[in-house]
Design an enzyme around this catalytic site. Structure first.
Site, mmCIF file in Angstrom:
data_model
loop_
_atom_site.group_PDB
_atom_site.id
_atom_site.type_symbol
_atom_site.label_atom_id
_atom_site.label_comp_id
_atom_site.label_asym_id
_atom_site.label_seq_id
_atom_site.Cartn_x
_atom_site.Cartn_y
_atom_site.Cartn_z
ATOM 1 N N HIS A 96 0.825 -1.207 0.000
ATOM 2 C CA HIS A 96 0.000 0.000 0.000
ATOM 3 C C HIS A 96 0.860 1.257 0.000
ATOM 4 O O HIS A 96 2.066 1.202 0.232
ATOM 5 C CB HIS A 96 -1.039 -0.022 1.118
ATOM 6 C CG HIS A 96 -0.564 0.258 2.513
ATOM 7 N ND1 HIS A 96 -0.610 1.502 3.071
ATOM 8 C CD2 HIS A 96 -0.109 -0.558 3.487
ATOM 9 C CE1 HIS A 96 -0.197 1.437 4.337
ATOM 10 N NE2 HIS A 96 0.118 0.199 4.605
ATOM 11 N N ASP A 128 6.073 2.265 7.256
ATOM 12 C CA ASP A 128 4.732 1.761 6.924
ATOM 13 C C ASP A 128 4.039 2.765 6.025
ATOM 14 O O ASP A 128 3.472 3.742 6.517
ATOM 15 C CB ASP A 128 3.949 1.563 8.216
ATOM 16 C CG ASP A 128 2.520 1.094 7.989
ATOM 17 O OD1 ASP A 128 2.171 0.759 6.838
ATOM 18 O OD2 ASP A 128 1.753 1.054 8.961
ATOM 19 N N GLU A 164 -5.261 1.624 2.509
ATOM 20 C CA GLU A 164 -5.116 0.396 3.308
ATOM 21 C C GLU A 164 -5.365 0.701 4.773
ATOM 22 O O GLU A 164 -5.955 -0.091 5.505
ATOM 23 C CB GLU A 164 -3.712 -0.175 3.108
ATOM 24 C CG GLU A 164 -3.506 -1.555 3.704
ATOM 25 C CD GLU A 164 -2.930 -1.547 5.098
ATOM 26 O OE1 GLU A 164 -2.727 -2.616 5.659
ATOM 27 O OE2 GLU A 164 -2.673 -0.446 5.665
ATOM 28 N N GLU A 165 -4.894 1.890 5.206
ATOM 29 C CA GLU A 165 -4.987 2.211 6.631
ATOM 30 C C GLU A 165 -6.430 2.306 7.123
ATOM 31 O O GLU A 165 -6.711 2.085 8.292
ATOM 32 C CB GLU A 165 -4.254 3.529 6.924
ATOM 33 C CG GLU A 165 -2.760 3.501 6.619
ATOM 34 C CD GLU A 165 -1.963 2.574 7.536
ATOM 35 O OE1 GLU A 165 -2.574 1.872 8.356
ATOM 36 O OE2 GLU A 165 -0.733 2.556 7.397
ATOM 37 N N ASP A 225 4.093 -4.891 3.562
ATOM 38 C CA ASP A 225 3.465 -3.721 4.189
ATOM 39 C C ASP A 225 4.556 -3.074 5.022
ATOM 40 O O ASP A 225 5.492 -2.516 4.478
ATOM 41 C CB ASP A 225 2.255 -4.199 5.004
ATOM 42 C CG ASP A 225 1.440 -3.063 5.594
ATOM 43 O OD1 ASP A 225 2.004 -1.974 5.810
ATOM 44 O OD2 ASP A 225 0.253 -3.257 5.863
ATOM 45 N N HIS A 235 2.654 4.286 13.084
ATOM 46 C CA HIS A 235 1.483 5.158 12.947
ATOM 47 C C HIS A 235 1.609 6.484 13.698
ATOM 48 O O HIS A 235 0.609 7.114 14.035
ATOM 49 C CB HIS A 235 0.196 4.440 13.393
ATOM 50 C CG HIS A 235 -0.274 3.414 12.405
ATOM 51 N ND1 HIS A 235 -1.469 2.754 12.536
ATOM 52 C CD2 HIS A 235 0.287 2.950 11.268
ATOM 53 C CE1 HIS A 235 -1.612 1.912 11.507
ATOM 54 N NE2 HIS A 235 -0.556 2.011 10.730
#
Ligand SMILES: *[C@@H]1O[C@H](CO)[C@@H](O)[C@H](O)[C@H]1NC(C)=O
Ligand SMILES: *[C@@H]1O[C@H](CO)[C@@H](O)[C@H](O)[C@H]1NC(C)=O
Ligand SMILES: *[C@@H]1O[C@H](CO)[C@@H](O)[C@H](O)[C@H]1NC(C)=O
Ligand SMILES: *[C@@H]1O[C@H](CO)[C@@H](O)[C@H](O)[C@H]1NC(C)=O
Length: 561
Positions: A369, A379, A416-417, A445, A531
């Site tokens: 992604h 990520d 995707e998130e 990922d 994140h």
């Protein structure tokens, strides 16, 4: 990201979410891509390969740590949440990268339900009517931070699809927010109903924490990354001095427990299709239904300092030296206000296709992604950078007359998130084509968060994976293979099953049953700056893969050419 699957076909008893162990997070981002590339090649070419010295040494000579690094830098200059202009620019970048390699490529857009914060506030007081302290809900930059300016473009910390609302109520500490944690609170006579549950990351995903909080009757929830899992030991410091999450770090996420666009459950968001209304989509049990916010360890510590009630049990406490955590309820009173915008937005998947010579209607699909909660360096754009680098090598081999046996499809997924949205919509739209033509789906990922390969596959690919990692040199020790280090690091080495939560492989595996893999180097499914604001190029360069040297491992693909 990774999230629990709706219905695992392959893993009746999924492995537990492992906590991060301190001191062993030694990322080497591109090593995994070496293995992925190797796997990919093997799958494409069908092992055992016939060595061809010319193409092999060409492939070797094409290895450049600088190419992947420069793609990563370009992709992560700005935060790029799905559905934003900034993320559309990353789609254009990837499209251009593929097309400048003369690989036919295109973008497929979808209109889907995404979610953005409009207003957030959180304040703490030591009781009703007492003076309140307001939290800033921002993540600190540091003096020489090259991304300090771009940090101003980061979406304010939030939970996607959180309910909007305002709650003022006593706080309760709920440990990891698991069902058993709420059961324990109940057994101690601590009533969560109508209160604000304060829980920490480390065992289950945020959407499950908030779901459990709501099931226990909580009116709202806060989730924070405890230094026990995210802060290293007390003397180690935090990013940029070490790889650990700074005290103001916040882990953003999505609270949707389903997959794909919530307005088209199980069917594709194609143009003009029938849709569930946004109101109905937001009212399902897959949505959190209560206001919730991710907060920093620093803010959580302030709340904990004001909490009374019984002392929490030993395995609910923080790292050594941190103040005692109490269960509450109160006297700490939290006033949480959240207003979100759950709105239709355009997402863009980018595809590039190298046609196979012998079986052009058999597809080997490589996906990663592109959207990120912030800068997305680990990520997911380490994966994107390497995917482009890999495409570049294939393109150069093609110029030497090489063609893959089967068709290779590169996929750069969007959103995707939010809920594996881009990949899920595409699979839903192409279900029949995929079920007859797809040979394998290889997902990347978060690539590397530690020194040990953590492979997950569907059973059909176990053997191929093992054979592959026996051929790939360990990035940390040139006298052994990745297989050797994997065996050494595990008392009983075992390939995990895909299905325990996920990434973009979920729709391929669970909706269509395509043999798939997902590769991570690490020790658990997370890494400290996951994140947060701090998942940027500097973190990857300093702590994930200094010198980008491991990427040169890709050269071991020589063996299969
Ligand atoms: C909670 O905060 C909101 C927004 O700051 C404010 O309007 C409201 O009056 C507060 N509620 C209480 C009970 O303090
Ligand atoms: C929500 O997003 C839509 C589409 O981007 C925008 O038109 C609208 O103004 C936003 N609403 C709020 C309250 O921000
Ligand atoms: C590197 O691998 C070799 C062969 O497995 C092993 O003997 C050696 O101890 C390893 N070195 C380190 C530093 O781990
Ligand atoms: C690539 O490797 C060379 C040689 O080890 C090193 O000098 C260079 O800094 C590396 N490039 C990046 C972007 O790290």
């Amino acid at each position: 990201m990774s999230r629990p699957d709706a219905a695992s076909l392959l893993s009746p008893s999924p492995p537990p979410f492992k906590p991060h162990r301190r001191g062993r997070l030694l990322p080497s981002i591109l090593a995994v891509l070496a293995a992925a590339a190797a796997l990919f090649l093997l799958a494409v070419l069908r092992s055992p390969p016939t060595p061809s010295p010319n193409l092999g040494s060409l492939f070797l000579s094409l290895g450049s740590n600088n190419t992947a690094a420069s793609h990563l830098r370009a992709l992560t200059l700005h935060p790029h949440v799905a559905g934003t202009k900034a993320n559309s620019l990353t789609a254009a970048y990837v499209l251009h990268a593929f097309s400048s390699l003369s690989i036919p490529s295109h973008i497929t857009p979808y209109s889907v339900l995404l979610s953005y914060p409009v207003h957030r506030s959180l304040s703490l007081s030591a009781g009703p009517g007492r003076a309140a302290k307001s939290f800033s809900l921002t993540q600190d930059t540091y003096p020489s931070d090259p991304y300090a300016r771009a940090a101003a473009e980061v979406t304010p910390t939030f939970f996607a699809y959180s309910a909007s609302g305002s709650v003022s109520a006593e706080a309760v500490y709920a440990n990891y927010g698991r069902e058993e944690d709420f059961a324990y609170l109940s057994s101690r006579g601590v009533d969560v109903a109508g209160r604000v549950a304060l829980a920490r990351y480390g065992r289950i995903h945020c959407e499950d924490i908030v779901h459990n909080a709501r099931a226990a009757g909580a009116a709202a929830a806060l989730v924070y990354p405890d230094p026990l899992e995210y802060g290293g030991s007390a003397g180690e410091g935090s990013f940029p001095d070490s790889r650990w999450l700074p005290p103001s770090g916040v882990q953003v996420g999505s609270l949707f427990r389903g997959v794909g666009d919530p307005t088209t459950p199980m069917w594709a968001s194609s143009e003009g299709c029938e849709r569930v209304s946004v109101e109905d989509a937001m009212a399902t049990d897959d949505m959190p239904g209560i206001p919730a916010l991710p907060v920093s360890a620093r803010d959580a510590a302030e709340i904990q300092q004001v909490l009374g009630g019984a002392e929490a049990p030993a395995d609910w406490q923080g790292r050594d030296g941190s103040p005692v955590y109490r269960l509450g309820p109160g006297p700490a009173v939290l006033n949480l206000t959240y207003q979100g915008n759950d709105t239709m937005a355009t997402i863009e998947n980018v595809f590039a296709v190298i046609e196979g010579a012998e079986e052009p209607d058999r597809y080997v699909i490589l996906g990663n992604h592109r959207d990120a909660w912030t800068f997305g360096a680990a990520d997911p754009n380490s994966g994107t950078a390497a995917m482009i680098e890999l495409a570049q090598r294939f393109s150069m081999l093609q110029k030497q007359g090489w063609r893959p046996r089967r068709t290779i499809i590169f996929c750069s997924w969007d959103a995707e998130e939010y809920g594996l949205t881009g990949s899920t919509e595409w699979v839903e739209e192409n279900r029949e084509m995929l079920s007859t033509r797809a040979v394998a789906y290889l997902n990347i990922d978060v690539s590397v968060v530690g020194p040990v390969l953590l492979p997950s596959t569907t059973p059909q690919l176990d053997e191929l994976l093992l054979e592959t990692i026996k051929l790939v040199q360990d990035p940390d020790n040139s006298s052994q293979t990745v297989y050797d280090s994997w065996v050494k690091a595990n008392a009983s080495p075992k390939i995990q099953r895909l299905g325990n939560g996920g990434s973009d492989y979920a729709a391929f595996v669970q909706h269509v049953g395509i043999p798939s893999t997902n590769l991570i180097f690490g020790e658990g499914p997370g890494y400290p700056v996951y994140h947060s604001l701090y998942d940027d190029f500097v973190w990857v360069e300093k702590f994930a893969d200094p010198g980008f040297r491991r990427h040169v491992l890709l050269a071991s693909g020589e063996l299969w050419l």
